[in-house]
Motif scaffolding. Sequence first.
Motif, PDB file in Angstrom:
ATOM      1  N   ASP A 137       0.811  -1.218   0.000  1.00 52.72           N
ATOM      2  CA  ASP A 137       0.000   0.000   0.000  1.00 52.72           C
ATOM      3  C   ASP A 137       0.844   1.269   0.000  1.00 52.72           C
ATOM      4  O   ASP A 137       0.461   2.269  -0.586  1.00 52.72           O
ATOM      5  CB  ASP A 137      -0.935   0.027   1.222  1.00 52.72           C
ATOM      6  CG  ASP A 137      -2.022  -1.032   1.135  1.00 52.72           C
ATOM      7  OD1 ASP A 137      -2.347  -1.477   0.012  1.00 52.72           O
ATOM      8  OD2 ASP A 137      -2.530  -1.434   2.200  1.00 52.72           O
ATOM      9  N   ASN A 138       1.990   1.214   0.653  1.00 53.56           N
ATOM     10  CA  ASN A 138       2.831   2.412   0.773  1.00 53.56           C
ATOM     11  C   ASN A 138       3.893   2.495  -0.325  1.00 53.56           C
ATOM     12  O   ASN A 138       4.788   3.329  -0.250  1.00 53.56           O
ATOM     13  CB  ASN A 138       3.491   2.447   2.149  1.00 53.56           C
ATOM     14  CG  ASN A 138       4.405   1.246   2.386  1.00 53.56           C
ATOM     15  OD1 ASN A 138       4.360   0.257   1.647  1.00 53.56           O
ATOM     16  ND2 ASN A 138       5.207   1.322   3.431  1.00 53.56           N
ATOM     17  N   TRP A 139       3.811   1.655  -1.358  1.00 50.12           N
ATOM     18  CA  TRP A 139       4.813   1.634  -2.420  1.00 50.12           C
ATOM     19  C   TRP A 139       4.681   2.869  -3.288  1.00 50.12           C
ATOM     20  O   TRP A 139       3.601   3.190  -3.786  1.00 50.12           O
ATOM     21  CB  TRP A 139       4.650   0.370  -3.277  1.00 50.12           C
ATOM     22  CG  TRP A 139       5.694   0.266  -4.331  1.00 50.12           C
ATOM     23  CD1 TRP A 139       5.539   0.496  -5.660  1.00 50.12           C
ATOM     24  CD2 TRP A 139       7.060  -0.074  -4.146  1.00 50.12           C
ATOM     25  NE1 TRP A 139       6.722   0.307  -6.327  1.00 50.12           N
ATOM     26  CE2 TRP A 139       7.683  -0.041  -5.412  1.00 50.12           C
ATOM     27  CE3 TRP A 139       7.834  -0.395  -3.038  1.00 50.12           C
ATOM     28  CZ2 TRP A 139       9.025  -0.324  -5.600  1.00 50.12           C
ATOM     29  CZ3 TRP A 139       9.169  -0.686  -3.223  1.00 50.12           C
ATOM     30  CH2 TRP A 139       9.752  -0.650  -4.477  1.00 50.12           C
ATOM     31  N   ASP A 140       5.794   3.592  -3.479  1.00 52.32           N
ATOM     32  CA  ASP A 140       5.777   4.832  -4.245  1.00 52.32           C
ATOM     33  C   ASP A 140       6.349   4.662  -5.654  1.00 52.32           C
ATOM     34  O   ASP A 140       6.212   5.537  -6.492  1.00 52.32           O
ATOM     35  CB  ASP A 140       6.568   5.912  -3.498  1.00 52.32           C
ATOM     36  CG  ASP A 140       6.342   7.289  -4.073  1.00 52.32           C
ATOM     37  OD1 ASP A 140       5.207   7.577  -4.507  1.00 52.32           O
ATOM     38  OD2 ASP A 140       7.315   8.067  -4.119  1.00 52.32           O
ATOM     39  N   GLY A 141       6.994   3.522  -5.916  1.00 54.12           N
ATOM     40  CA  GLY A 141       7.580   3.289  -7.238  1.00 54.12           C
ATOM     41  C   GLY A 141       6.577   2.644  -8.177  1.00 54.12           C
ATOM     42  O   GLY A 141       5.375   2.628  -7.930  1.00 54.12           O
ATOM     43  N   TRP A 142       7.098   2.107  -9.251  1.00 61.44           N
ATOM     44  CA  TRP A 142       6.281   1.427 -10.250  1.00 61.44           C
ATOM     45  C   TRP A 142       6.089  -0.036  -9.862  1.00 61.44           C
ATOM     46  O   TRP A 142       6.939  -0.617  -9.192  1.00 61.44           O
ATOM     47  CB  TRP A 142       6.960   1.512 -11.610  1.00 61.44           C
ATOM     48  CG  TRP A 142       6.813   2.865 -12.239  1.00 61.44           C
ATOM     49  CD1 TRP A 142       7.531   3.986 -11.934  1.00 61.44           C
ATOM     50  CD2 TRP A 142       5.884   3.232 -13.244  1.00 61.44           C
ATOM     51  NE1 TRP A 142       7.099   5.031 -12.696  1.00 61.44           N
ATOM     52  CE2 TRP A 142       6.088   4.599 -13.520  1.00 61.44           C
ATOM     53  CE3 TRP A 142       4.901   2.541 -13.948  1.00 61.44           C
ATOM     54  CZ2 TRP A 142       5.349   5.290 -14.470  1.00 61.44           C
ATOM     55  CZ3 TRP A 142       4.162   3.227 -14.896  1.00 61.44           C
ATOM     56  CH2 TRP A 142       4.381   4.587 -15.151  1.00 61.44           C
ATOM     57  N   VAL A 143       4.997  -0.617 -10.313  1.00 52.59           N
ATOM     58  CA  VAL A 143       4.712  -2.033 -10.107  1.00 52.59           C
ATOM     59  C   VAL A 143       4.764  -2.725 -11.472  1.00 52.59           C
ATOM     60  O   VAL A 143       4.078  -2.317 -12.412  1.00 52.59           O
ATOM     61  CB  VAL A 143       3.330  -2.254  -9.462  1.00 52.59           C
ATOM     62  CG1 VAL A 143       2.982  -3.737  -9.406  1.00 52.59           C
ATOM     63  CG2 VAL A 143       3.288  -1.634  -8.072  1.00 52.59           C
TER      64      VAL A 143
END
Length: 189
Positions: free
Chosen positions: A118-124
């Motif tokens: 949920d807190n991921w700021d980069g690309w998936v």
Amino acid sequence: MSRFVVSDHHFGHANIIEYCDRPFNSPGEMDTVMLNRHFEVVSTDDVVIHLGDVAMDMQDGRETVERMDALGGDLLVQGNHDVGLSDGQAPFPVVDSCVLSHNGYTFYCTHRPEHGPDNWDGWVLHGHHHNNDLQQYPLINSERKRVNVGVDLLNFRPISLTTITSILDACPPDSHLTDIDAVTDELDV
């Protein structure tokens, strides 16, 4: 050496041809074309990270291992059809996710995009959704910072991290590019 990512080959899976409207008459034809296209872009010294569903292997992992060996696969991010295989049962690492960095970008790699933190700021980078909902899961979704690396969107070839970062560099904000053909048509990469 280049690093490539790919997802959702579903080698040997007859139903995937109809499900994803793949342009093949049989699983044998599909498997041969996908292997040939793989080696058109991947060399023996390259690294291949597969984001799941190598085959329709719900039993013991043997088919997944055989197909990964054929691809020269170096790492498997386990998909929902790779459930018969766990880390330690294969000659390559089997993980739930991993993080890759390349050319100033950081990518969380998972089979299902909803499994990103949920807190991921980069690309998936993900697979799982094939070409069945291109509005929600296109190749490039800049708004949601997602890249769908399923073979159905890549003309049945893996894609290098260098190519992905070049595409992302060239994308205007809020880009929504359905597949590799749309990238070629709309961007100068």
